[in-house]
Design an enzyme around this catalytic site. Sequence first.
Site, PDB file in Angstrom:
ATOM      1  CB  SER A  57      -0.954   0.019   1.189  1.00 43.63           C
ATOM      2  OG  SER A  57      -2.039  -0.854   0.950  1.00 43.63           O
ATOM      3  CE  LYS A  60      -4.140   1.498  -0.870  1.00 42.80           C
ATOM      4  NZ  LYS A  60      -4.528   0.689   0.284  1.00 42.80           N
ATOM      5  CB  SER A 112      -4.431   1.646   3.876  1.00 40.40           C
ATOM      6  OG  SER A 112      -3.566   1.147   2.877  1.00 40.40           O
TER       7      SER A 112
END
Length: 370
Positions: A57, A60, A112
């Site tokens: 993640s 991101k 997230s």
Amino acid sequence: MRRQWLVWVIVLCFFCSLFPNEAKAMSVSAKSAILMEQTTGRVLFEKDAHTKRRIASITKIMTAILAIESGKWEEIVTVSERAVRTEGSSIYLKPGEKIALKHLVYGLMLRSGNDAAVAIAEHVGGSVEGFVFLMNKKAAEIGMTNTEFANPHGLDDAENHYSTAYDMALLMRYAMQNEQFREVSGTKLYRAPNPTEDWDRVWRNKNKLLTHLYKYCTGGKTGYTKRAKRTLVTTASKDGLDLIAVTIDAGDDWNDHMVMYEHGFAHYELVTVKADEIVEQIGDPFYDKHLFVVRDFIYPVTKKEEALIHLKRKLLRPQERWKETGVPSIVGKAELYIGNEKVDETPIFYKQQKKTRSFFDWLLGVGRDG
């Protein structure tokens, strides 16, 4: 013999206590790690930092900065079925829900949300596939030469989705130049409206360094998938020194980051070296009092390195043809060295003399603008 051996052990321990960081190399649990100074990009520590790995993640960060740079911050996004069906961590969006892009970015970075990542991608890029194209285009612009993005969230649904610790530090360094990104990344708690309920959504940042573990932390992004394991990008600031830490596949990432930060803050400081000193005394009548630079050198160094700092100057040899063509604006460069290593440079400019107009020039319009 045993007594003599014991004496040597005591002496060695004494010297190690005097120089603890010189005697003991820094160790981290991560398979790949890096500590970078934010202003200059200097790498202060690295471990296998250029190996391509899955990143989960922390992907991101790219999704967030593209959303911020899109100019659509206040626009309303209609959440699709595809976004809602995205597996993994979620901010629990609903199909057809209308929500501002800015709220999605906070949900993306703090919680997230994979559903938020897809909703952002579809709105900013026209489709997830179109957004992935933008991600890879931006990565190339930044210089992330060992990175390929295949989705906006970092899930393990594609083989061609990877990066390196070094490339992710480059991305964070780029993103931290944006004031809006810095604000989002450093937010501990955020409230977003919930259109179908009487209560707001409340999102607490998953970055424990920021929320309570490390008082110098200023932001970052967490990550985890089964194949990537734990990934983490954070930033920290102390005494004017801004650092970026990245770990990939780390069993003890919170401590890894604190260890790296403490090492950086203990051993490095930003020094300013006046670059104009190198152009003040030239000893050449052609250049004397005609040269200038537009910035000083700022660079992170250790105490030992500070004593080795020096400047060098390189200038073009004056040319006869300059009488006709004029002197170039840039006539050389000032270089910053630490010992024998050049670490930075800046152009040296020539101060052009303005031609004074005589009464007859004025009368005839010579040299008049327009």
